[in-house]
Design an enzyme around this catalytic site. Sequence first.
Site, PDB file in Angstrom:
ATOM      1  N   CYS A  61       0.832  -1.212   0.000  1.00 31.55           N
ATOM      2  CA  CYS A  61       0.000   0.000   0.000  1.00 31.55           C
ATOM      3  C   CYS A  61       0.864   1.258   0.000  1.00 31.55           C
ATOM      4  O   CYS A  61       0.463   2.298  -0.533  1.00 31.55           O
ATOM      5  CB  CYS A  61      -0.951  -0.007   1.189  1.00 31.55           C
ATOM      6  SG  CYS A  61      -0.127  -0.041   2.795  1.00 31.55           S
TER       7      CYS A  61
ATOM      8  N   HIS B 148      -1.581   1.519   7.419  1.00 31.88           N
ATOM      9  CA  HIS B 148      -2.047   1.416   6.036  1.00 31.88           C
ATOM     10  C   HIS B 148      -1.974   2.787   5.378  1.00 31.88           C
ATOM     11  O   HIS B 148      -2.306   3.803   5.993  1.00 31.88           O
ATOM     12  CB  HIS B 148      -3.482   0.887   6.004  1.00 31.88           C
ATOM     13  CG  HIS B 148      -4.029   0.719   4.618  1.00 31.88           C
ATOM     14  ND1 HIS B 148      -3.482  -0.162   3.698  1.00 31.88           N
ATOM     15  CD2 HIS B 148      -5.082   1.320   3.991  1.00 31.88           C
ATOM     16  CE1 HIS B 148      -4.173  -0.098   2.571  1.00 31.88           C
ATOM     17  NE2 HIS B 148      -5.139   0.794   2.719  1.00 31.88           N
TER      18      HIS B 148
END
Length: 884
Positions: free
Chosen positions: A154, A613
Site C-alpha cells: 500500500c 495502512h
Amino acid sequence: MGDAEDFCPHLDSIGEVTKEDLILKSKGTCESCGVGGPNLWACLQDGCQSVGCGESYVDHSTLHAQAKKHNLTVNLTTFRVWCYACEKEVFLDPRGPPASQTTSPRLSHRDFPTSAHPLKSVPIAVGDDGESESDEDDIKPRGLTGMKNIGNSCYMNAALQALSNCPPLTQFFLECGGLVRTDKKPALCKSYQKLISELWHKKRPSYVVPSSLYHGIKLINPLFRGYSQQDTQEFLRCLMDQLHEELKEPVPLETQEREEEDRDDQREGERGGTVEEDFLSCDSGGEMGDGEGGGGVGTLSEMELLIREEVGRGLSEKEKLKERKLSYCHRRTSSEQADEDADVDTAMIPEPDNDAYVHCSSRSCSPHPVESISKHSSTPPRSSPLRTSHSYVLKKAQVLSGGKKRSEVRYRSVISDIFDGSILSLVQCLTCDRVSTTIETFQDLSLPIPGKEDLAKLHSTIHQSAVSKAGTCGDSYAAQGWLSFFMDYIRRFVVSCIPSWFWGPMITLEDCLAAFFAADELKGDNMYSCERCKKLRNGVKYCKVLRLPEILCIHLKRFRHEVMYSFKIGSHVSFPLEGLNLRPFLAKECVSRITTYDLLAVICHHGSASSGHYISYCQNVINGQWYEFDDQYVTEVHETVVQNAEAYVLFYRKSSEEAERERQKVVSLAAMKESGLLQFYISREWLNKFNTFAEPGPISNQSFLCSHGGIPPNKYHYIDDLVVILPQSVWEYLYNRFGGGPAVNHLYVCSICQVEIEALAKRRKTEIDTFIKLNKAFQAEEAPSVIYCISMQWFREWEAFVKAKDSDPPGPIDNSKVALTKSSGQVQLKQGADYGQISEETWNYLLNVYGGGPEIAIRQTVAQYQEAEHLHGEQKIEAETRAG
C-alpha cells in the site's frame, strides 16, 4: 503535393479504407503485444486488418510489413502514411471513390498534414493539460484506476497514485513516450511508463497490478525486498532518484552560459550589483561557498537585520536537540543511499582554509560527515546526493576550490525539471558577524510538526513581525474561496471551544513551514565552526527559498525513532486546497515569479509507527473532483474529507491564470490556420512543459540539436519522437513570449558529429586493443623488473570511456590519492591504497595519451630477488631441521 518525387507506385495496393475505420482501429491495441495507443500503425494493404505498435514499443508494425511484404502503413494518431519500400512519407492522391462506395469519405492527401517527415504531434494546450474531456470522461474520467496490493504494498500504491495525478509528469510519459529511452537496468522508467499508460488508457480496467515496477524497485534498493511495510516517502525518493538517473541528459554548455548570463543580468537589475553581491551566480553543481561580510546576498547590514530579526523564533532548544538525535535514527539503511534521509546541516561542516568550501552535489557523492544536524535541512535538502540539475553555485567557491581535471557536467531530467527547487542558507557568527552562504538543491521539504510551546512562540513572533513584511502566511488563505474559508473558520471555532488538553493545539501547514524556515540558534553542542575566529562560536542559521519547484512535495515528520522505541505524531495539520502562498519564505534573490500553489494529492497513513495502512487522496485533472485511492478501490469524496485527512506527504502544483491564458492564446492562433511560408520544429518536451508548467522557461530545442545546429546521428532515427511542427504564427508568438530557441526550419544529420563519432569510436578501439595487447604481454612475464601502479579510480573512468559507457574521456592520470611523497621527494605507494598493477610499457602508453602522474614504480633488482631466494632456502632448511 503533386510533385513526382512525392508519388508512390505502391499506392495501388491500398484497399478500401475510410477515416472512420481508422479512428475505430486507433481505439484498439497491437494485435501482437496488446499495447494501446497512442501511435499505433495500421496496415493499408488490401484485405489486411493488421494493427501494430510503433518504435516506442516493440515496433510490431514494421515486423509485420517485413514479414508480409506489405509496404504501406498509416499512423492511427496522426493519419500519416509511410511506405517501407520507398522509405518515405507518401500522400494519397485525391482520386474519387468508386460508385459502389458508401458516403464515408475515402482517405486522401487532404486528410494528412503536408510535411516531409512522418512526425507525431503533441496537442497544443488542449483543454486542461492536454486532456480531452469526452462524453466517456464525463461518465468515468480517465485516471480512476486502482492498484492491487501485492503483499503490504500500500505504501507503493499510494505514492504511485499521487505521482500519477501530477499532470506535468504524467503528460510527459503519455505524450512524450519516445523520450523514455534508457540502457540502464532495470529500466524502471519503462515500467513506470507502461503503468501510467494503463492507468490513463480509455479502455482501462478497474485496477492494475504494478508487478513490473514492484520487482524493479526491489532490485534497486534492498530495503524494499520482502513483504514488510515500508515508508512511502522512502519509496518516493528511491523511485524518483532512479527515474532521474535513467532519463537524465547533460545540459548543453550554451544553455548553462545563457542561464548564468540571464540570472546575472537579473541580479544586476534588482540589486545594483556590488563586488560582494556578484559572488552569487548560476552555474553547475549544487555547490556551496561562503563569503566575508555580505558575500552571500545583500550587504552585511541587511544580513544582520534579516538574521537578528529571526533570533529566538525557532523551536525550543530541547526540541532542536531531539530533532537532531531523531534525524540520525531515521537515516536510510540502503548501501547506495544510506544517508539520503539524514537532516544534515551542511553549513556547520568544518570549513577549509579558504573563504569558500564546495559541497558534494553529484549523485555519486556522499555527504560530508557532521556531528550536528539541524531541523532546517529539507531532508537534507537532497543532501546525499544532491542533484546537479538547475542548481546554483557561488563563483568564489568555484574559483578557490581548485581547478578540476574534468569539467563538471550538469544533468537534467523530467524529474529535476518538475520537482527540484533550491534553498539559500545563511549562517552568521555572533562574535565576528561573518556570514557564510549555502545554496542547495532540494526535491522535497521535510517539515517538523511544532509542539504546543513551539507553536506559541511561532504565533507570537513570526506572525506578528510578518505583518510588516510583503506578504504573510495569512495571505495564503485569500484564494481559497468562501466555502473553504467558512469551513476553516468553523473548525477553528470548534477547536477553540474544546480544552486544548483534549484537542491539542491547532496546527497549520503554514506553521510547519514557519518552523522550518525559522532561525536556528547554533550554541552549546551545536556551535558553529567559524573560519575567521578559527574556533567554535555561537551562531544563527537562517534559510529562505531561492527557486521554487513546479511541483512542491512536502513531507511532514510524523514518525519519530528513539533508541528503544518509535512513535507517531498524530496531530492534525490543516492545509489549504488552494492558494498556498510561499512568498513569506522567499529570498530576495528568488528567481521564481509564481509563488502560489494548489493541492494535487495527499498521502495519508493510518495506524502506528510500527504498522498501518497508506491511502492517497488525489484531484482528477479532467473533472476536478477528489477521489480516495485505497489500493484497488477508488471512491469519490468531498473536499472536506481531504481537508480533515491526517496528511503525511502533500503534492502542490504552481497555479497561474496567466499560463492558462497563454495556452488559450496559442490554441486560438493554431485554429486560425494562417498560411505561412515557413514551418518550425520545436522540442516536443518543451511543448509538453508549455502545456503543463506554470513557468515553462525559455524554448529549449537543444534536446534534439547538437552544438553545431544539426541532429546528432544517434537521435535521427527517432527524431519524430523529439519534435513537433508548428505554424509560423504559433512559433513567432511562443518565441516572442518565452525566448530561447534556436529556430529550426530544416532537420538534417550533423556531418561534423558523424565524423567526431567515428573518430571517437576509432580512438576507443585503438586504446582498448593496445591495452589488451600490452597487458597480455605483462601477464606472461614471470619476474618483471619493474611494476607501475595506477589509481583504480582513474582507471575505472578510463575503462568506462573506452567501453562507451561514458561519452567523455578521463582527465590526466591522477595518482595523488594512492601516492605518498617522502621528505626526500621519493614517491611511494600508500598502504591500503586502491590501485592496480600495470607494465612499464602500458604506463608509458597511457601517460603519452593522457599525461598526469605522479609515477609510482616498484622495482625489483636481481640482488633483491637472490636475497629473497636465499632467505627462503634458509627458512626451508630450518623447518626441516625442526621436523627432524
